[in-house]
Design a protein around this motif. Structure first.
Motif, PDB file in Angstrom:
ATOM      1  N   ARG A 232       8.778  10.666  -6.498  1.00  0.00           N
ATOM      2  CA  ARG A 232       8.757   9.377  -6.149  1.00  0.00           C
ATOM      3  C   ARG A 232       8.475   8.532  -7.509  1.00  0.00           C
ATOM      4  NH1 ARG A 232       9.737   4.995  -5.151  1.00  0.00           N
ATOM      5  NH2 ARG A 232       8.804   3.549  -3.559  1.00  0.00           N
TER       6      ARG A 232
ATOM      7  N   ILE B 225       0.358   9.299   4.347  1.00  0.00           N
ATOM      8  CA  ILE B 225       0.904   9.695   5.625  1.00  0.00           C
ATOM      9  C   ILE B 225       1.789  10.938   5.350  1.00  0.00           C
ATOM     10  CG2 ILE B 225       2.939   9.032   7.460  1.00  0.00           C
ATOM     11  CD1 ILE B 225       2.374   6.112   6.703  1.00  0.00           C
ATOM     12  N   THR B 226       2.608  11.099   4.234  1.00  0.00           N
ATOM     13  CA  THR B 226       3.290  12.451   3.814  1.00  0.00           C
ATOM     14  C   THR B 226       2.178  13.397   3.803  1.00  0.00           C
ATOM     15  OG1 THR B 226       3.070  11.846   1.354  1.00  0.00           O
ATOM     16  CG2 THR B 226       5.011  11.212   2.721  1.00  0.00           C
TER      17      THR B 226
ATOM     18  N   PRO C 168       0.849  -1.161  -0.102  1.00  0.00           N
ATOM     19  CA  PRO C 168       0.080  -0.014   0.086  1.00  0.00           C
ATOM     20  C   PRO C 168       0.666   1.261   0.315  1.00  0.00           C
ATOM     21  CG  PRO C 168      -0.501  -1.401   2.011  1.00  0.00           C
ATOM     22  CD  PRO C 168       0.732  -1.975   1.239  1.00  0.00           C
ATOM     23  N   THR C 169       0.231   2.454  -0.488  1.00  0.00           N
ATOM     24  CA  THR C 169       1.043   3.834  -0.603  1.00  0.00           C
ATOM     25  C   THR C 169       1.154   4.037   0.756  1.00  0.00           C
ATOM     26  OG1 THR C 169       1.147   5.554  -1.677  1.00  0.00           O
ATOM     27  CG2 THR C 169      -0.936   4.835  -1.216  1.00  0.00           C
ATOM     28  N   ARG C 170       2.237   5.039   1.007  1.00  0.00           N
ATOM     29  CA  ARG C 170       2.417   5.730   2.247  1.00  0.00           C
ATOM     30  C   ARG C 170       2.127   7.071   1.678  1.00  0.00           C
ATOM     31  NH1 ARG C 170       7.119   1.956   2.222  1.00  0.00           N
ATOM     32  NH2 ARG C 170       8.160   3.738   1.585  1.00  0.00           N
ATOM     33  N   LEU C 171       1.622   7.641   0.742  1.00  0.00           N
ATOM     34  CA  LEU C 171       1.436   9.011   0.486  1.00  0.00           C
ATOM     35  C   LEU C 171       0.508   9.545   1.365  1.00  0.00           C
ATOM     36  CD1 LEU C 171       1.540   8.953  -3.432  1.00  0.00           C
ATOM     37  CD2 LEU C 171       3.232   9.863  -1.928  1.00  0.00           C
TER      38      LEU C 171
END
Length: 179
Positions: A123, A56-57, A51-54
């Motif tokens: 990214r 969180i950012t 899964p993407t961590r975008l």
């Protein structure tokens, strides 16, 4: 060291592509990449991508925007040049916070949105004047391409498997090691 050859399997339907990805993953083959003309729902899960961590950012960038707005308004409106605006003196940040809420909201969104776009492009390794990495221009129109590396002479097995899954075209391509 990666494979020197890859198979490019072309599909013309996203449902056929999804079932092909599931079947190929079930046969324990590694799918390097899938190129599609539009987002295919569930493809990332079928390929087994993390899964993407975008998100969180985005939260972090929004928090930075909120902190910047609070520090900026406290310095400008309270410490540096307090003014009596409409009979409301600026003695403390807390007393004036209701007037500052729209600015805090806007800067939170501004930082989150703009820094997310920059993060996404970095990214994804997309920047101005970068050459396209799309292996087949038809994947920007109406075709789907699955790229599978060839290891240990499994080319014939892969070709037969891809034909079974509904690939309309199968090409063997020398992989450029620079990518």
């Amino acid at each position: 060291m990666g494979a020197s050859k890859v198979i490019h399997a072309i599909y013309t339907d996203d449902d056929v592509l999804m079932s092909a990805v599931k079947k190929i993953k079930a046969e324990k083959h590694h799918i390097e990449e899938v190129f599609t003309p539009f987002p295919v729902h569930g493809l990332d899960k079928a390929m087994g991508l993390a899964p993407t961590r975008l998100a969180i950012t985005a939260f972090i960038y929004g928090t930075i925007g909120l902190i910047v707005s609070i520090v900026m308004m406290n310095f400008i409106m309270i410490e540096d040049w307090p003014q009596d605006i409409g009979g409301k003196p600026s003695f403390s940040f807390i007393e004036n916070m209701p007037a500052f809420v729209p600015i805090m909201f806007e800067l939170t969104i501004f930082f989150a949105a703009h820094l997310m776009v920059i993060t996404f492009y970095l990214r994804s390794r997309i920047w101005p004047f970068k050459d396209a990495e799309n292996p087949d221009p038809r994947t920007t129109d109406d075709h789907f391409l699955m790229e599978i590396p060839i290891y240990n002479n499994n080319q014939l097995e892969l070709e037969n498997l891809l034909k079974e899954t509904g690939a309309v075209e199968i090409n063997i391509v020398e992989k450029d090691e620079a990518h």
